[in-house]
Design a protein around this motif. Structure first.
Motif, mmCIF file in Angstrom:
data_model
loop_
_atom_site.group_PDB
_atom_site.id
_atom_site.type_symbol
_atom_site.label_atom_id
_atom_site.label_comp_id
_atom_site.label_asym_id
_atom_site.label_seq_id
_atom_site.Cartn_x
_atom_site.Cartn_y
_atom_site.Cartn_z
ATOM 1 N N VAL A 100 8.285 -28.927 3.073
ATOM 2 C CA VAL A 100 8.071 -30.217 3.861
ATOM 3 C C VAL A 100 9.526 -30.188 4.601
ATOM 4 C CG1 VAL A 100 8.079 -32.798 3.916
ATOM 5 C CG2 VAL A 100 6.729 -31.036 2.273
ATOM 6 N N SER A 101 10.339 -29.325 3.941
ATOM 7 C CA SER A 101 12.097 -30.036 4.352
ATOM 8 C C SER A 101 11.395 -28.930 6.343
ATOM 9 C CB SER A 101 12.775 -28.975 3.617
ATOM 10 O OG SER A 101 13.844 -28.215 4.491
ATOM 11 N N GLU A 102 11.084 -27.934 5.798
ATOM 12 C CA GLU A 102 10.141 -26.840 7.189
ATOM 13 C C GLU A 102 9.515 -27.397 8.098
ATOM 14 O OE1 GLU A 102 9.568 -23.053 7.510
ATOM 15 O OE2 GLU A 102 11.092 -22.566 6.658
ATOM 16 N N LEU A 104 9.665 -30.895 8.327
ATOM 17 C CA LEU A 104 9.980 -31.767 9.479
ATOM 18 C C LEU A 104 11.288 -31.852 10.620
ATOM 19 C CD1 LEU A 104 10.745 -33.744 6.074
ATOM 20 C CD2 LEU A 104 10.151 -35.046 7.954
ATOM 21 N N ALA A 105 11.302 -30.371 10.076
ATOM 22 C CA ALA A 105 12.760 -29.428 10.591
ATOM 23 C C ALA A 105 11.995 -29.150 12.271
ATOM 24 C CB ALA A 105 13.035 -28.554 10.203
ATOM 25 N N ASP A 106 11.580 -28.560 11.777
ATOM 26 C CA ASP A 106 10.105 -27.969 13.690
ATOM 27 C C ASP A 106 9.426 -29.156 14.401
ATOM 28 O OD1 ASP A 106 10.260 -24.992 12.525
ATOM 29 O OD2 ASP A 106 8.227 -25.614 11.928
ATOM 30 N N VAL A 107 9.196 -30.798 13.542
ATOM 31 C CA VAL A 107 8.760 -31.936 14.397
ATOM 32 C C VAL A 107 10.327 -32.235 15.157
ATOM 33 C CG1 VAL A 107 8.294 -34.430 13.934
ATOM 34 C CG2 VAL A 107 7.228 -33.230 12.709
ATOM 35 N N LEU A 108 11.465 -32.440 14.313
ATOM 36 C CA LEU A 108 12.191 -32.933 14.770
ATOM 37 C C LEU A 108 12.915 -32.381 16.304
ATOM 38 C CD1 LEU A 108 14.900 -35.396 15.063
ATOM 39 C CD2 LEU A 108 16.012 -33.351 13.319
ATOM 40 N N ALA A 109 12.974 -30.521 16.167
ATOM 41 C CA ALA A 109 13.620 -29.927 17.394
ATOM 42 C C ALA A 109 12.694 -30.307 18.481
ATOM 43 C CB ALA A 109 13.025 -28.553 16.285
ATOM 44 N N TRP A 110 10.915 -30.138 17.869
ATOM 45 C CA TRP A 110 10.535 -30.385 18.986
ATOM 46 C C TRP A 110 10.622 -31.785 19.823
ATOM 47 C CZ3 TRP A 110 8.012 -26.941 21.765
ATOM 48 C CH2 TRP A 110 7.875 -25.539 21.851
ATOM 49 N N LEU A 123 9.890 -40.957 11.790
ATOM 50 C CA LEU A 123 9.599 -39.409 10.640
ATOM 51 C C LEU A 123 11.328 -39.460 10.308
ATOM 52 C CD1 LEU A 123 9.726 -35.897 11.312
ATOM 53 C CD2 LEU A 123 11.049 -35.726 12.868
ATOM 54 N N ILE A 128 13.891 -36.351 1.760
ATOM 55 C CA ILE A 128 14.863 -35.067 1.925
ATOM 56 C C ILE A 128 15.109 -35.855 2.847
ATOM 57 C CG2 ILE A 128 13.921 -32.587 3.628
ATOM 58 C CD1 ILE A 128 11.501 -32.725 2.116
ATOM 59 N N LEU A 130 16.813 -35.720 6.509
ATOM 60 C CA LEU A 130 16.072 -34.988 8.368
ATOM 61 C C LEU A 130 16.792 -34.308 8.454
ATOM 62 C CD1 LEU A 130 13.740 -35.005 10.106
ATOM 63 C CD2 LEU A 130 14.354 -36.935 10.995
ATOM 64 N N ALA A 147 17.523 -30.887 6.609
ATOM 65 C CA ALA A 147 16.258 -30.117 7.012
ATOM 66 C C ALA A 147 16.652 -29.271 8.975
ATOM 67 C CB ALA A 147 15.376 -31.008 7.079
ATOM 68 N N ALA A 148 16.918 -30.052 8.889
ATOM 69 C CA ALA A 148 17.657 -29.355 10.771
ATOM 70 C C ALA A 148 18.416 -28.706 11.529
ATOM 71 C CB ALA A 148 17.850 -30.649 11.839
ATOM 72 N N LYS A 161 17.702 -25.459 8.922
ATOM 73 C CA LYS A 161 16.379 -24.324 9.287
ATOM 74 C C LYS A 161 17.460 -23.708 10.995
ATOM 75 C CE LYS A 161 12.061 -23.488 10.740
ATOM 76 N NZ LYS A 161 10.007 -23.907 11.086
ATOM 77 N N TYR A 162 17.737 -24.456 11.269
ATOM 78 C CA TYR A 162 18.343 -24.128 13.265
ATOM 79 C C TYR A 162 19.394 -23.623 12.824
ATOM 80 C CZ TYR A 162 13.311 -25.359 14.574
ATOM 81 O OH TYR A 162 12.308 -25.635 14.983
ATOM 82 N N HIS A 202 9.404 -21.713 17.579
ATOM 83 C CA HIS A 202 9.936 -23.323 16.921
ATOM 84 C C HIS A 202 9.003 -23.443 15.181
ATOM 85 C CE1 HIS A 202 12.319 -26.173 19.262
ATOM 86 N NE2 HIS A 202 11.363 -25.465 20.934
#
Lengths: 94, 94
Positions: free
Chosen positions: A41-43, A45-51, B52, B61, B63, B66-67, B70-71, B93
């Motif tokens: 879920v954390s990953e 969430l990070a992807d959605v925020l990234a996009w 989100l 989590i 947010l 999490a970002a 990951k990034y 991504h």
């Protein structure tokens, strides 16, 4: 951060293509939530925020600034925090 | 910020219900982008981020954390910034 990492490539995709990827990521997030794996879920969430951040970069809008302008620490409808709106909460975020 | 404003109401909706609202907002964002109105796009970007953030709060989590995990200022695939991955950027991504 996402602008520095991805802007050049994202800008070549255009807003609608980036929006489609955002929707794909939201579906992946739904799947991750259904698995109850905090890491997944954390990953996602990070992807959605990234996009979402990539999309904001492409259209030239500062995402954090947009959120701060609209919400500014209170619910934009009832101007309270916590939100005190009466009725369906789903109407509130806008 | 969104946790303080909306957590109590959001938590009663649950993750899937909140995810559905997030998807609704992404569609509103698509419409806003098609109108080319910066103000409308900015508002819808804020709404998508708000939902989100609400979803992240519900599942417990952070947010931003999490970002960052990951990034961490680079593309997680090629570990470069700007991203130097070869091939289809959409795969990157995650």
């Amino acid at each position: 951060m996402m602008r520095r990492i991805y802007y050049e490539r994202d800008s070549s995709r255009g807003p609608q293509g980036t929006l489609n990827r955002l929707l794909d990521e939201v579906e992946e997030l739904r799947e991750a939530i259904s698995t109850d794996s905090d890491e997944a879920v954390s990953e996602e969430l990070a992807d959605v925020l990234a996009w979402l951040a990539s999309l904001a970069n492409i259209v030239g809008i500062d995402l954090e600034g947009a959120a701060t302008r609209k919400y500014d620490n209170v619910c934009p409808r009832c101007t309270s925090s916590p939100c005190k709106c009466i009725g369906i909460h789903d109407a509130m975020h806008g």
